[in-house]
Motif scaffolding. Sequence first.
Motif, PDB file in Angstrom:
ATOM      1  N   ASP A   1     -25.696  61.562 -84.511  1.00 46.02           N
ATOM      2  CA  ASP A   1     -27.030  61.630 -83.904  1.00 46.02           C
ATOM      3  C   ASP A   1     -27.369  60.242 -83.352  1.00 46.02           C
ATOM      4  O   ASP A   1     -28.017  59.438 -84.014  1.00 46.02           O
TER       5      ASP A   1
ATOM      6  N   THR B   1     -29.633  58.563 -91.174  1.00 44.50           N
ATOM      7  CA  THR B   1     -29.798  59.745 -90.317  1.00 44.50           C
ATOM      8  C   THR B   1     -29.069  60.967 -90.869  1.00 44.50           C
ATOM      9  O   THR B   1     -29.210  62.061 -90.342  1.00 44.50           O
ATOM     10  N   THR B   2     -28.280  60.778 -91.904  1.00 45.34           N
ATOM     11  CA  THR B   2     -27.585  61.937 -92.488  1.00 45.34           C
ATOM     12  C   THR B   2     -28.009  62.128 -93.944  1.00 45.34           C
ATOM     13  O   THR B   2     -27.280  62.699 -94.750  1.00 45.34           O
TER      14      THR B   2
ATOM     15  N   GLN C   1     -19.830  64.394 -84.176  1.00 47.69           N
ATOM     16  CA  GLN C   1     -21.268  64.697 -84.214  1.00 47.69           C
ATOM     17  C   GLN C   1     -22.125  63.600 -84.841  1.00 47.69           C
ATOM     18  O   GLN C   1     -22.537  63.693 -85.997  1.00 47.69           O
TER      19      GLN C   1
ATOM     20  N   ASP D   1     -29.348  59.033 -81.002  1.00 46.84           N
ATOM     21  CA  ASP D   1     -30.765  58.645 -80.902  1.00 46.84           C
ATOM     22  C   ASP D   1     -31.332  58.300 -82.280  1.00 46.84           C
ATOM     23  O   ASP D   1     -32.043  57.312 -82.444  1.00 46.84           O
ATOM     24  N   GLY D   2     -31.016  59.139 -83.259  1.00 50.15           N
ATOM     25  CA  GLY D   2     -31.508  58.906 -84.618  1.00 50.15           C
ATOM     26  C   GLY D   2     -31.018  57.575 -85.167  1.00 50.15           C
ATOM     27  O   GLY D   2     -31.766  56.825 -85.794  1.00 50.15           O
TER      28      GLY D   2
END
Lengths: 361, 361
Positions: free
Chosen positions: B311, B257-258, B309, B313-314
């Motif tokens: 995500d 996700t990153t 921070q 959901d991701g």
Amino acid sequence: MIVPVNLGPESYTIVVEVGALAGVGQRLRALGVGRRAALVTDAAIRRLHGAVVARSLEEAGFASTVIEVPEGEAAKTLVVAEHCWDRLLTAGLDRTSTILGLGGGAIGDLAGFVAATYMRGMNFVTLPTTILAQVDASIGGKTAIDHPKAKNLIGAFHQPRLVIVDPEVVRTLPERDFRSGLAEIVKHGIVLEQSYFDEVARDAPALLGRQLDALERIIGGSCRLKASVIERDPEEKSDLRFALNYGHTIGHALEATTGYARWTHGEAVSLGIAAEARLARRIGLADEATVTSQEALLTRLGLPVRAQQVDVDGVLTAITHDKKARDGRVPFVLAPRLGQFRVVYDVAPTEVRAAVQDLVV
Amino acid sequence: MIVPVNLGPESYTIVVEVGALAGVGQRLRALGVGRRAALVTDAAIRRLHGAVVARSLEEAGFASTVIEVPEGEAAKTLVVAEHCWDRLLTAGLDRTSTILGLGGGAIGDLAGFVAATYMRGMNFVTLPTTILAQVDASIGGKTAIDHPKAKNLIGAFHQPRLVIVDPEVVRTLPERDFRSGLAEIVKHGIVLEQSYFDEVARDAPALLGRQLDALERIIGGSCRLKASVIERDPEEKSDLRFALNYGHTIGHALEATTGYARWTHGEAVSLGIAAEARLARRIGLADEATVTSQEALLTRLGLPVRAQQVDVDGVLTAITHDKKARDGRVPFVLAPRLGQFRVVYDVAPTEVRAAVQDLVV
């Protein structure tokens, strides 16, 4: 006929049975694999046999998707493999899922390679639709795609979970393809079992007439012979599996020098057998009768043993690129007599040249 | 230290020894492989260690060629694999030849995949230059390249013939990379052996000070633990090998996700361990002390256990794409206590969400 292939945890069965394609779903379900499946095939084969397989999978509770690939060798590219990986990912297939390759040797090679490499290996089932694939390519776990400069250069060993051979499907093959497949059958007889060679000779008319009982018996016999080799040498680590390369060292080179266009694989193998039979005679390993009986059976089955205009230099160069090379030396599988083989490592290039030259009418 | 990996015909040894890189040629020669070899590495590693390896190969009589590939994950593409296949073909390598992967995990993954697929498998030797690769990636035969949509999607199992671990080489690693590798070491202790976990805790200062004796002992211990898992489950067919996935289910999702840019793999695994430790606590499998001791050791080694921070959901979506998924279900490896693991198949998504949320400062 059920032919077991005993490979420890990688064991599987070859089902040789008229109508077997309609039973693929049930047999797959019996293996306890995941419920997602992908059927890799080409448009022409899909029209002929796609519906039977799709229905069988659906009735057995599988969610299946069809991946259409180009016909023949054009399927064996990295671009097509990438397309398949994309489709598998999109359809949510995982390691418990199954790829079924429905088609000839090229589709089996491609589908097997994709199955071998997707998530480091998923279930693979072969549904061979040519004689060539039924008796040879679909058994043994050899998978590959082509490199622009070398056929089958990129591949992996990945055993299928199941091989379903339906002799019915080869009845619709074009005559040339049908006869081409018989070359591998003859090869099995020559290097592995004289009584099978004799059986093929006896059944030649029924075989050429595509009688179902003869097809099932002869194809099944060939599967049995190939399985016996695979069991003893699953990853080509001994001389044994070289046996199956009989006719292929020169045969592959003939194909390579003519852009894989002039002869079918089976025709090239038939020519390769003729040349390698003669090579064995030249170096004093086999007698003339052994050479003659091989050529006679190939000829009866409508396969070539002579050719016009062979690029002899090109063939000799192509041979040195053979995957069987070991530090530059190319071994030849030769048949001292029917039902036997010997791997010969130091054949003089002049003898190879003469044997190839012998092919030329 | 010599760590044997007993896998029947695919057995090999891991050599963990200061200065071992200079002995690669002799050890390879002792295996009786063909005389051609290719060294796959990147420009930076080649500058640091290329000469030592090349000289060792030459002195042992090998004809070797160097294939330079991009640094890091950029090496793991189909384009780079194609380049390697081309180079191997041009250099005349065959199945008896050897590919040596000199570098971190990415180079090992790529070089292993190329070795697994060139002519259906050639010899492969890993020369890992990061802690991560030394204790984890280079052992066990997992090879892969990336798909644009999924890391490591395309790969194969292909055991190395030899693993040469030289603890000296990790002394020159940048601090962040050095510490990142320690995450896998901590993981091995948590799920496989409490006494090793305690040893790592005791040796933490010497380890962070990069003392050679501590490096050799701790890295060797981690290789021993990984080898014991590989021996019992070489192709990830049982729950056992899942153990090594501890911290990785959430860790991989954090990376995905990153864009694999924010954290190193080791940092993501450290965060994954923290989240999965907490997940075990949430579902009542582990007590608070078990969670705390894991976080404490990671923190002492300079690894993150909290993040800003995330995500959430991701991360949850990415988890459902995990290769370990079985027909859509994702198993979690959890640690009920130090030195033990359990595979849990039905973790409620709400609990996973809460555990990921726990990471956020």
